[in-house]
Design an enzyme around this catalytic site. Structure first.
Site, PDB file in Angstrom:
ATOM      1  N   GLY A 190       1.228  -1.507   0.376  1.00 11.15           N
ATOM      2  CA  GLY A 190      -0.480  -0.482  -0.465  1.00 11.15           C
ATOM      3  C   GLY A 190       0.444   1.360   0.259  1.00 11.15           C
ATOM      4  O   GLY A 190       1.940   1.248  -0.924  1.00 11.15           O
ATOM      5  N   ASN A 191       0.329   2.809   0.502  1.00 12.89           N
ATOM      6  CA  ASN A 191       0.798   3.711   0.006  1.00 12.89           C
ATOM      7  C   ASN A 191       0.102   4.809   1.510  1.00 12.89           C
ATOM      8  O   ASN A 191      -0.958   4.343   2.110  1.00 12.89           O
ATOM      9  CB  ASN A 191       0.524   4.462  -1.003  1.00 12.89           C
ATOM     10  CG  ASN A 191      -0.417   4.147  -2.146  1.00 12.89           C
ATOM     11  OD1 ASN A 191      -1.199   6.049  -1.232  1.00 12.89           O
ATOM     12  ND2 ASN A 191      -0.649   3.981  -2.967  1.00 12.89           N
TER      13      ASN A 191
END
Ligand code: CTP
Length: 400
Positions: free
Chosen positions: A208-209
């Site tokens: 993810g980020n």
């Protein structure tokens, strides 16, 4: 300084009780609020409640305090009129210019911005009579907030719920901040992606980020306050739905792509504020990946995700469609931004610097908006809403 004057109209629907919370938010944030209920709304919330919470006398009809000419004075002096909930009957009376009680008189005399937050059963909302009334009101510059989807009175569920009072308050705050100007995105469909995609590795893990989605949500809220029909495609933000926006959930880059392309097909504007993962794991393990004693972890092979922004800009569902991208850069911010604007083929690109010194998830942002054709608009450090409004100003100018 004089407090901004707000008229809160309340109609006869079960959601009338939620207007108490809206009233509280307005008074506590320094607004002078005059409540104008309809006669039938008093079945749900009594005049004593409105009077106590607002600190003003409350009347439903024009025959009280006639010497003060309330049927024109209240509307004339208002900085904002908000009606929440607005029933189907109220939309019809407002659309046809009837003036049979104090609230409809107030709507006819008001020269300030007017916000209507409808709440009713789905069938009533979808009825062609209601939809035509809404279209008429919007054409005249009235901001009609789309109802939320969810539980209605009784066992029914669907579109027609009054949005959360806190979210209606946010719309009012923005409309008041803009002042007595007509909403400039009326009749426009804007699609905004927000948040960060997650690319699953196995049932419990993902790549993810750190995108919070707050800038995308600020864009959605400001667009609603400027009259647009908003589709917000959100990826993993966990933020409350902004009132008036149709919210579509998308977890991965591929899901986001599908949702954006579908919504873009009739959009006037597409804004890609989401942080889309450039890569996803080539393989998804259907069972949890376990560690094994004495063995190195297996490498993760990645494959490229499609570039949604470039795809939307390349295919332009409508020739006059405006496409806006975002770019978070750590080095050579402007040079990389210009190159990215060209490469992606969008009309506007909002470039901001990220890195150790800059925090994700903050309420503020600082950016430069680059335009195809050479324009450069710096936006100083400030609330994400201010950046959002600059983007809409530039979009609005391009839409003509
Ligand atoms: N974007 C997209 N699809 C992707 C990656 C990015 O639509 N697969 C969009 C983002 O929503 C954003 C813009 O492209 O509006 C720029 O994203 P960014 O990650 O900065 O661009 P990249 O092309 O991935 O460039 P870089 O090489 O700097 O990662």
């Amino acid at each position: 300084m004089e407090k901004p004057k707000v008229v809160l109209g309340v109609c006869g629907g079960i959601a009338a009780y939620k207007a108490c919370e809206l009233l509280r938010r307005l008074t506590e944030s320094g607004h002078d609020v005059r409540v104008v209920p309809t006669e039938s709304s008093l079945h749900f919330v009594g005049a004593a409640t409105w009077s106590a919470l607002s600190g003003h006398p409350v009347s439903t009809e024009v025959w009280n305090d006639v010497h003060e000419v309330p049927h024109v004075r209240i509307g004339q002096h208002a900085d904002l009129v908000v009606v929440a909930p607005a029933t189907a009957d109220m939309l019809a009376r407002a659309a046809h210019g009837l003036a049979d009680d104090l609230l409809t008189n107030t709507l006819l005399t008001a020269r300030c911005p007017v916000v209507l937050a409808p709440a009713m059963h789905t069938e009533m909302w979808e009825h062609p009579a209601t939809q035509e009334n809404v279209a008429t009101l919007r054409r005249r510059g009235v901001l009609v907030i789309e109802p939320a989807v969810g539980r209605l009175t009784g066992v029914d569920t669907g579109k027609g719920r009054l949005p959360d009072p806190g979210e209606i308050f946010e719309v009012c705050r923005r409309v008041l901040a803009r002042g007595p100007v007509a909403p400039d995105l009326v009749g426009r469909h804007v699609v905004i992606s927000a948040g960060g995609t997650r690319e699953p590795l196995d049932p419990v893990r993902y790549l993810g980020n750190r995108s919070s989605g707050k800038q995308g949500y600020a864009l959605a809220r400001t667009a609603v306050a400027r009259g647009a029909r908003v589709t917000l495609i959100e990826a993993n933000t966990g933020l409350p739905d902004p009132s008036g926006a149709d919210v579509v959930r998308a977890g991965t880059a591929m899901q986001l792509r599908e949702a954006v392309l579908k919504a873009a097909s009739d959009a006037d504007v597409v804004v890609m504020a989401a942080a889309v993962a450039d890569f996803r794991p080539a393989e998804y393990a259907t069972g949890k990946i376990k560690k094994k004693d004495g063995q190195e972890p297996a490498p993760i092979t990645l494959v490229r995700n499609p570039d949604i922004l470039a795809e939307v800009a390349g295919r332009r569902a409508r020739p006059e469609q405006i496409v806006v991208g975002f770019a978070a850069e750590t080095d050579d911010v402007l040079a990389n931004g210009r190159e990215k604007l060209r490469r992606k083929g969008c009309d506007l690109l909002v470039v901001n610097e990220v890195g150790e010194r800059r925090t994700f998830g903050s309420e503020e942002n600082e950016a430069v908006v680059l335009a195809a054709g050479g324009g450069e608009t710096p936006v100083p450090f400030g609330p994400k809403e201010a950046l959002a409004d600059t983007v809409w100003d530039l979009v609005s100018a391009r839409l003509g």
